[in-house]
Motif scaffolding. Structure first.
Motif, short mmCIF file in Angstrom:
data_model
loop_
_atom_site.label_atom_id
_atom_site.label_comp_id
_atom_site.label_asym_id
_atom_site.label_seq_id
_atom_site.Cartn_x
_atom_site.Cartn_y
_atom_site.Cartn_z
N LEU A 244 0.91 -1.57 0.17
CA LEU A 244 0.27 0.04 0.22
C LEU A 244 0.69 0.86 -0.08
O LEU A 244 0.56 2.60 -0.90
CB LEU A 244 -1.01 -0.08 1.13
CG LEU A 244 -2.29 -1.15 1.05
CD1 LEU A 244 -2.70 -1.16 2.83
CD2 LEU A 244 -2.86 -1.41 0.16
N LEU A 245 2.06 1.70 1.16
CA LEU A 245 3.06 2.09 0.58
C LEU A 245 3.41 2.52 -0.16
O LEU A 245 3.63 3.59 -1.04
CB LEU A 245 3.92 2.37 2.09
CG LEU A 245 5.29 3.54 2.18
CD1 LEU A 245 4.20 5.00 2.21
CD2 LEU A 245 5.66 3.33 2.89
N GLY A 246 4.07 0.89 -0.94
CA GLY A 246 4.83 1.55 -2.64
C GLY A 246 3.93 1.60 -3.52
O GLY A 246 4.64 2.81 -4.23
N ARG A 247 3.07 1.07 -3.36
CA ARG A 247 1.90 2.06 -4.40
C ARG A 247 1.67 3.54 -4.14
O ARG A 247 1.20 5.04 -4.81
CB ARG A 247 0.17 1.56 -4.06
CG ARG A 247 0.49 -0.22 -5.12
CD ARG A 247 -0.50 -0.38 -5.33
NE ARG A 247 -1.03 -1.53 -5.07
CZ ARG A 247 -0.60 -2.35 -6.16
NH1 ARG A 247 -0.53 -1.73 -7.46
NH2 ARG A 247 -1.18 -3.48 -6.94
N ARG A 248 0.91 4.36 -3.04
CA ARG A 248 1.38 5.03 -2.67
C ARG A 248 2.46 6.36 -2.95
O ARG A 248 2.42 7.37 -4.05
CB ARG A 248 0.72 5.89 -1.73
CG ARG A 248 0.68 7.13 -1.17
CD ARG A 248 0.30 7.33 0.51
NE ARG A 248 0.70 6.64 1.92
CZ ARG A 248 2.14 7.16 2.08
NH1 ARG A 248 1.78 9.01 1.86
NH2 ARG A 248 2.63 7.29 2.94
N LEU A 249 3.68 5.74 -3.03
CA LEU A 249 5.21 6.55 -3.47
C LEU A 249 5.13 6.12 -5.31
O LEU A 249 5.54 7.19 -5.58
CB LEU A 249 6.68 5.33 -3.28
CG LEU A 249 6.04 5.70 -1.69
CD1 LEU A 249 7.39 4.91 -1.17
CD2 LEU A 249 6.95 7.30 -1.38
N HIS A 250 4.30 4.98 -5.58
CA HIS A 250 4.31 5.23 -6.95
C HIS A 250 2.96 6.05 -7.62
O HIS A 250 4.00 6.83 -9.11
CB HIS A 250 3.86 3.97 -7.20
CG HIS A 250 4.13 3.76 -9.09
ND1 HIS A 250 3.95 2.43 -9.66
CD2 HIS A 250 4.58 4.82 -10.08
CE1 HIS A 250 4.52 2.83 -10.91
NE2 HIS A 250 4.52 4.22 -11.42
N GLN A 251 2.45 6.47 -7.22
CA GLN A 251 1.61 7.66 -7.01
C GLN A 251 1.80 8.99 -6.94
O GLN A 251 1.71 10.19 -7.96
CB GLN A 251 0.18 7.62 -6.28
CG GLN A 251 -1.11 6.75 -6.80
CD GLN A 251 -1.23 6.51 -8.09
OE1 GLN A 251 -1.62 7.48 -9.12
NE2 GLN A 251 -0.88 4.98 -9.03
#
Length: 815
Positions: free
Chosen positions: A323-330
């Motif tokens: 979830l954090l990884g996806r947020r960073l990608h965004q």
């Protein structure tokens, strides 16, 4: 000047630039055409515009006779183009300028240096003298910086001699450049001498010396420098922390604590200091601390940059914090930080470690530029997920793209072959690396080969390989061999490997446990006790099982038998209910996974509270129905937990991804992506045990290369009633004009623990596109007479009824 990123491979040919410039017609002077003033152009250039704006402005300057040869604007144009990663246009401006002075040379040297074209920088420096210009106190630091970056000690020594002659060695910036150059070139004594002789020193001077010691892993000297700085009342800053970074990778907890205190004592924490502290945690296998610090940084309203994101993404991957990884990608997309090779590689690796291969592949496919690291990361990801064929296909595409695989790429592809049981393919790539690419095998390649052979059941061959290695085997090599001995119950070689490991790494608990497991599988409980007593006497404790699961940007950690979590009571209650449902589906705790000489009931209780089970139940309690669950574990998943998680995925209707130290397991609807390759032996034992109620017949259908990469461990249990061996589509052991290879493989299979062996053949040529068809006449007259004499001969199996157009009738009387 803001950071420069080198894109020299993407420079447009100069003839295209000239064409662009020449295509612009001189504008007609009208009352509506405002003239560009020197002040306006200078102001625009001082703002470092983007490359598109810069080229438009340059074209207008070229056609304006008042601005074209203006020295001040020419220098600013050179600087601005260099900041955009361009070096050819600044060189053209430099060559066309009629009134060149030292400043022009300094800017040109800096342009080359900032774009990593160090040889070009040295050539410009050399031509200064022939054109009658003497370097000044700005020239020498820049050239010394190029020496540092290129590790060119020879040029650096010449520069040192030159500055001494003109008295510039006493200059602060020149002195700092010399200290840095000597440090980067591993001449620390000379660097320290320069530092001691400097009449004036600032924090940069000391940081340069810190960096020199740090990159040579001399942490004690680093600490001494830091203490000297403190005694001189110099404040350690973000630059000091950045300089320390190379020395604090895989270092002691005390050293990490020292950096942490340095960070906490900073009055004003710059983005650089946050980035360094995050990197220190990540580089020392402290992903939880890195993520916690990053989240704290966000609360302090410090905006991350590309370096921050690239530093924290590996921690997200280590913790499966998707979830954090996806947020960073965004965030990366929103801030338009792409394309950025370092960042894209980090994103891909994060998704791969979280078990999201499609997302990793998506990042890879959208990359404008890829290096060997990009390809290798994805190859490794496919390998860890057991998709060896996909890894091989990607490796071949990398070669077709024109990139030459490096030693790390070969480690990845051989490891992928190992995980997928592709023995011959793994051997091929090892030979390719040596023969075609002339890469000298390193210890990690030998370790992969031992693992490849060991996983395929070739324990004797793996041991022979180790004995013939041209370099001394290390603990990874012997560890891979010991693991294979555990899987295939090879006591003799296992004891040899364990003895070597106890000599090399006597403090590593994992190898004691492996040996203990080998003894336990053989029910040699006295030897198990001896190993455990040895561990106790040496103060060695078994590494506890730890599992992590992410929930709402927070990573929750569970240990085996853990009751410290606030929801522990509810977790254990739900786990009991879940185990009851599992038993209704036929679950029987695999108590040999506990490997303790204790009562079966005690073993069952021990297995029930393994850390991954606790983490999964916690996720079931706190996540939305149907949401995937991702777990990371620091040890290999045991057979019992593997069976349990399969059943949980079916009962809870969840996809569960577990990453252990060996590979990924994707559980869905009661099935695991690994196809139970490492647990089939336990399954066979479990099914055989049911014969007490009614006879259960066990059958297996391996490929003819002996032993089978996937089924060997199960067949070695001796519990299989029928083994139907596929003697086709396998050139090394199928019929090909003669039966020599087939008969050789047949003899190997009939010497196995199988009770009856069947000759698996195609019923027609169409049934075996890769070969192996035997005509009915040849089979009955040449092959069957030679194999029917075996006591384990069971008959002939044909593939398949669809292809059988009279073949079975023709051979039936001879079978």
């Amino acid at each position: 000047m803001r950071p420069i990123v080198c894109h020299s491979r993407h420079f447009k040919p100069w003839d295209k630039v000239e064409a662009l410039v020449s295509s612009i017609r001189r504008p007609e002077i009208t009352s509506q055409s405002p003239a560009l003033s020197e002040e306006l152009v200078g102001k625009i250039l001082d703002g470092y515009p983007d490359i598109k704006t810069l080229k438009k402005l340059h074209s207008k300057v070229i056609v304006d006779r008042h601005l074209h040869f203006n020295p001040s604007l020419s220098i600013k144009l050179m600087r601005a183009f260099a900041a955009c990663g361009e070096s050819r246009i600044p060189r053209h401006i430099f060559d066309e300028s009629p009134d060149r002075n030292v400043i022009f040379y300094n800017v040109m040297i800096r342009s080359y240096m900032n774009n990593h074209l160090y040889e070009d920088a040295f050539l410009v420096f050399k031509t200064m003298f022939s054109h009658g210009f003497l370097p000044d106190n700005y020239t020498y630091p820049c050239v010394l910086k190029a020496c540092s970056a290129s590790h060119d000690l020879w040029v650096g020594l010449q520069i040192h001699g030159a500055v001494v002659k003109v008295g510039l060695d006493l200059n602060l910036f020149v002195g700092n450049g010399l200290v840095s150059m000597y440090g980067k070139c591993d001449r620390l004594v000379e660097g320290r001498r320069v530092l001691d002789e400097m009449p004036r020193r600032d924090v940069v001077s000391w940081n340069s010396m810190v960096a020199g010691y740090a990159q040579n892993a001399r942490f004690d000297d680093v600490l001494e420098i830091c203490r000297e700085m403190e005694s001189l009342r110099l404040k350690l800053d973000a630059g000091t922390m950045a300089s320390l970074l190379p020395a604090v990778t895989n270092t002691s907890s005390e050293n990490v604590l020292y950096i942490k205190k340095m960070f906490e004592n900073l009055v004003n924490k710059s983005l650089v200091s946050w980035n360094v502290m995050i990197a220190v945690y990540v580089n020392n296998s402290m992903p939880s601390e890195a993520v916690h610090l990053f989240l704290h940084m966000e609360t302090c309203e410090t905006e991350p940059d590309a370096v921050t994101i690239a530093s924290i993404l590996p921690a997200c991957g280590d913790l499966s914090a998707l979830l954090l990884g996806r947020r960073l990608h965004q965030y990366v997309k929103r801030k338009k930080l792409l394309p950025n090779l370092l960042l894209e590689n980090a994103l891909m690796d994060m998704y791969a470690k979280c078990g999201c291969l499609q997302d990793a592949r998506g990042v890879f496919d959208n990359m404008k530029f890829r290096d060997v690291v990009s390809w290798t990361s994805l190859i490794s990801a496919y390998g860890r997920s057991g998709q060896g064929r996909d890894a091989i296909e990607l490796f071949e595409k990398m070669q077709d793209s024109g990139l030459s695989p490096d030693s790390v790429a070969f480690v990845s592809v051989i490891s992928a072959c190992s995980h997928a049981g592709l023995l011959e393919e793994g051997k091929y790539y090892f030979r390719l690396m040596i023969g075609e690419y002339k890469i000298v095998p390193r210890i990690e390649h030998f370790s992969c080969m031992v693992d490849l052979l060991g996983r395929a059941g070739r324990v004797e061959e793996a041991y022979s390989f180790v004995k013939e290695m041209p370099i001394e085997p290390n603990e990874r090599v012997w560890g891979a061999l010991l693991s294979a001995c555990r899987v295939y119950s090879n006591m003799d070689i296992g004891l040899i490997a364990a003895d070597k490991l106890f000599q090399l790494v006597p403090e590593q608990a994992g190898y004691y446990v492996l040996l203990s497991n080998i003894y336990a599988k053989a029910e040699r409980w006295q030897d198990v006790t001896t190993v455990r007593s040895m561990m106790k006497s040496r103060g060695i404790k078994k590494t506890p099982g730890v599992s992590n699961v992410e929930l709402n940007d927070r990573v929750h950690t569970f240990l085996a038998g853990d009751r410290s979590h606030p929801q522990s009571k509810k977790i254990y209650e739900d786990l009991d209910v879940l185990v009851g449902k599992m038993k209704e589906l036929g679950y029987v705790p695999e108590t040999d996974s506990a490997l303790h000489d204790v009562e079966e009931e005690d073993k069952e209780c021990h297995l029930a509270v393994h850390s991954e089970k606790l983490a999964i139940v916690f996720a079931l309690l706190n996540s939305e129905p149907g949401a995937p669950i991702r777990i990371t574990k620091n040890l290999r998943v045991c057979g019992d937990c593997h069976t349990a998680v399969k059943l949980i995925s079916k009962i809870a209707e969840r996809e569960i991804v577990v990453r252990d130290t060996y590979r990924f397991h994707h559980f869905k609807n009661g099935i695991c992506s690994c196809a139970d390759n490492w647990h089939l032996d336990r399954l066979a034992k479990s099914l055989s045990g049911r014969s007490q109620q009614s006879k259960v017949y066990l059958a297996a259908a391996p490929q003819c290369p002996y032993p089978d990469a996937h089924l060997d461990g199960a067949i070695k249990t001796g519990l299989f009633d029928y083994v139907w061996v596929q003697f086709y589509n396998n050139a090394q052991c199928h019929y090909a004009g003669n039966a020599d290879n087939l008969l050789k493989a047949w003899n190997q299979w009939t010497s196995s623990q199988a009770k009856q062996v069947f000759l698996g053949l195609p019923a027609s040529e169409a049934a075996a596109p890769s070969g192996g068809f035997i005509s009915a006449a040849v089979l009955t007259s040449q092959v069957l007479p030679k194999i029917k004499g075996s006591a384990k001969y069971g008959g002939v199996m044909l593939w398949s009824k669809y292809y059988d157009n009279g073949y079975s009738a023709a051979i039936k009387g001879s079978v």
